[in-house]
Enzyme design. Structure first.
Site: not given
Ligand code: IPM
Ligand code: MG
Length: 367
Positions: A142, A192, A224, A248, A252
């Site tokens: 970000y 990751k 993942d 983020d 969600d």
């Protein structure tokens, strides 16, 4: 002694409507529980842009820095889509997070019993779910440099940079371990490390910090696979710690496990201030929902639960936070339903303010 200060930034879309309900709850705690705040209100996002030409005025930034806690509604709306990136409503929120150095973002995903049928997953997968995602909030892709859209030969290239220092990883890891100690003592770190150096470093530093918390059972998962496990059997997790972008996405996903995005609060915490309280901003996870703004359809619960988090994490009022959460449980169990909650079980339709009033009545009944 002066009262603790609370800066309220309702923002855009449904922000002002849901915040109006929070104001009623704040007033109730003042009148009935003697917990009085020095409340001030200001603009953020598109609302600030409309007046000042910037999504966060410097004066508002200064007020936020000085406040004991900031409570934010939501920012953004289609009207602002055409604006330059640098003055988009979201930039106001990102500036608050960055300049207040709110590195630890707590996003609980809790499934209320009354709403267990609302999830797109089977009821037994989500009933009783109570997990906490700790998202790093001030670094990573970000904010990393270089960033931008550059010309390379005869085409353009868009660049963002994932960058984490050891100290940035260590401080958010520490906050997650501290939280795990107060919960089920289980922490899963997601990155990751199989493809990203920042992920390798993340895993190493989290493991190192974990040595100070031998009671906490630490595990690591590729992000993942973590997303897959979150949908397969979310109750295997208690606290999850992850970076800004993965956090983020995963938050969600976790939010939707619970059935409605209109239910979830968040706390963004920084380092302790001189008075010992952490720098803090509280906001619902949902956005400004411009399609339903101004119609009395919005669910104020996420924003009210964000205030409950403020009571708990900024003002040492854990019992009063629990009182407010129990009042919300009660109202849901009794069947009050804003539009987003009109699901399989019918229930009694209520407006935004109807939901606020029902929660006030449940609070009255709790004393
Ligand atoms: C969130 C939002 C924000 C983010 C946007 C509005 C900048 O999606 O808080 O999750 O990406 O962090
Ligand atoms: Mg998001």
């Amino acid at each position: 002694m002066t009262n603790p200060s609370l800066l309220i930034l309702p923002g855009d879309g449904i922000g002002p409507e849901v915040m109006a309900e929070v104001r009623k709850i704040i007033d109730w705690f003042g009148a009935k529980r003697g917990i009085v705040f020095d409340v001030s209100e200001d603009l953020v996002g598109g609302a600030a842009y409309d007046l000042h030409g910037t999504p966060l005025h410097d004066d508002t930034m200064a007020k936020a820095q000085a406040a004991d806690a900031v409570l934010l509604g939501a920012v953004g709306g289609p009207k602002y889509d055409v604006l330059d990136f640098s003055v988009k409503p979201e930039r106001g929120l990102l500036r608050l997070r960055k300049e207040m150095d709110l590195f630890s973002n707590l996003r609980p995903a809790q499934c209320f019993d009354a709403l267990a049928d609302f999830s797109s997953l089977k009821k037994d997968v989500v009933a009783g779910l109570d997990i906490m995602i700790v998202r790093e909030l001030t670094s990573g892709v970000y904010f990393g440099e270089p960033r931008g859209i550059f010309k390379e030969g005869n085409e353009r290239v868009g660049i963002n940079t994932q960058r984490y220092t050891e100290s940035e990883i260590a401080r958010v890891a520490r906050s997650a371990f501290e939280l795990a100690m107060r919960r089920d003592k289980k922490l899963c770190s997601m990155e990751k490390a199989n493809v990203m150096e920042s992920g390798i470093l993340w895993r190493e530093v989290v493991t190192e910090v974990g040595k100070d918390y031998p009671e906490v059972e630490l595990s690591h998962m590729y992000a993942d696979a973590g997303a897959m496990q979150l949908t397969r059997w979310p109750k295997q997790f208690d606290v999850i710690v992850t970076d800004n972008l993965f956090g983020d996405l995963l938050s969600d996903l976790a939010a939707m496990l619970t059935g409605s995005l209109g239910m979830l609060p968040s706390a963004s915490l920084g380092a302790p201030m001189a008075n010992g309280r952490p720098k803090a901003l509280y906001e619902p996870v949902h956005g400004s929902a411009p399609d339903i703004a101004g119609q009395g359809k919005a669910n104020p619960i996420a924003c009210i639960l964000s205030f409950a988090m403020a009571l708990r994490y900024s003002f040492d009022q854990g019992e009063e936070a629990a009182r407010l959460e129990a009042a919300i449980e009660k109202v849901l169990a009794d069947g009050a339903r804003t539009a987003d909650l009109m699901g399989p079980d019918g229930g009694t339709p209520v407006s935004t303010s109807g939901m606020g009033d029902a929660i006030l009545a449940a609070l009255d009944a709790s004393i």
